[in-house]
Design an enzyme around this catalytic site. Sequence first.
Site, short mmCIF file in Angstrom:
data_model
loop_
_atom_site.label_atom_id
_atom_site.label_comp_id
_atom_site.label_asym_id
_atom_site.label_seq_id
_atom_site.Cartn_x
_atom_site.Cartn_y
_atom_site.Cartn_z
N ASP A 147 25.94 -25.61 30.78
CA ASP A 147 27.49 -25.82 31.24
C ASP A 147 28.20 -26.87 31.01
O ASP A 147 27.53 -27.62 32.88
CB ASP A 147 27.38 -24.93 32.87
CG ASP A 147 28.98 -24.76 33.34
OD1 ASP A 147 29.40 -25.16 32.93
OD2 ASP A 147 29.09 -23.69 34.10
N ILE A 148 28.45 -27.37 30.61
CA ILE A 148 29.07 -29.12 30.58
C ILE A 148 29.74 -29.48 31.94
O ILE A 148 29.71 -30.51 31.90
CB ILE A 148 30.77 -28.66 29.14
CG1 ILE A 148 30.31 -30.42 28.94
CG2 ILE A 148 31.54 -28.20 29.20
CD1 ILE A 148 29.34 -30.89 28.84
N SER A 186 36.24 -27.86 18.18
CA SER A 186 36.65 -26.86 17.83
C SER A 186 36.53 -26.42 17.19
O SER A 186 36.97 -25.43 16.57
CB SER A 186 37.26 -28.22 15.69
OG SER A 186 38.24 -28.63 16.76
N THR A 187 35.13 -25.80 17.46
CA THR A 187 34.06 -24.90 16.81
C THR A 187 34.74 -23.38 17.71
O THR A 187 34.32 -22.14 17.03
CB THR A 187 32.27 -24.93 16.64
OG1 THR A 187 32.32 -24.98 18.39
CG2 THR A 187 32.64 -26.12 15.26
N GLY A 238 39.59 -21.06 27.16
CA GLY A 238 38.59 -21.06 26.71
C GLY A 238 37.71 -22.24 27.22
O GLY A 238 37.89 -22.48 28.88
N ASP A 276 37.90 -25.37 27.79
CA ASP A 276 39.02 -27.20 27.56
C ASP A 276 39.65 -26.32 28.94
O ASP A 276 40.02 -26.56 30.34
CB ASP A 276 40.29 -26.69 26.74
CG ASP A 276 41.13 -27.31 27.63
OD1 ASP A 276 41.19 -28.51 28.13
OD2 ASP A 276 42.83 -27.59 26.83
#
Length: 250
Positions: free
Chosen positions: A9-10, A116-117, A31, A33
């Site tokens: 988890d970033i 971007s993915t 998402g 972000d």
Amino acid sequence: MQFRVLVGDITKWKADAIVNSASSTLLGVSGMDNKIHRAGGISLTAACRALKGCAEGESKMTFGYKLPAKYVIHTVGPYWIGGKRGEEDTLISCYRKSIYMAEEKKLRHIAFTSISTEDKRYPLQRAAAAVVPVILTEGEGLNRIDLVCIDEDMQAIYTKAAVFFWLQHLNDADKNEIGPMVEEAMISLVMLRVCETDPDPIIMAEKIRSMKRALRPFLDMSQPRSIIDIEKAADIVMKSYDEGIAEYEL
């Protein structure tokens, strides 16, 4: 520089900075972000609002506020529109400029999300093939770069891109470079999946020897090796992670 591809988890990552796949408004639209904005709190969103947006391929930085990371680098990746509108160059720019920004700030450890993915339909395998070489060749000013994956499938794709980088590097090396490069490659391949900050050096040394033994048939081949040879060697390395040869457990 240590490059690691890990699942996690970033928003809980303990790095000097995390790199967010941001929208052009920088306001946490959706998402990951949005998740980063919620974890960072209203001060993070206010700081982003003050930046007045960001262009595709560019990066801007804020403090992390409530996040464990001191900073957040917000980079705006491209939407995938078939690959004919410079998407790859824009994606590479996101990683390159985020790394440069971290180096200018004299940071030592940063962690990327998969730019971007997840939010902009960029094909994951194409993204990994494009950006992993950039991280490995241009991140030398940092001590460590992590790529934090949302699941094991993503981890496998980014890991294999790094494995391919090193095998192709070994394949292209001059004879007088091969000795030191083999040692560097074996260490890097083992470290790809190491979770611990300071792994035990004795265990690490054995895992490096195991990796070298697994790749000995590839290393003993005469150059240039074929793409099939590289593919087979990459499969051996990927299998080694599953078997625990080159992987640490916390």
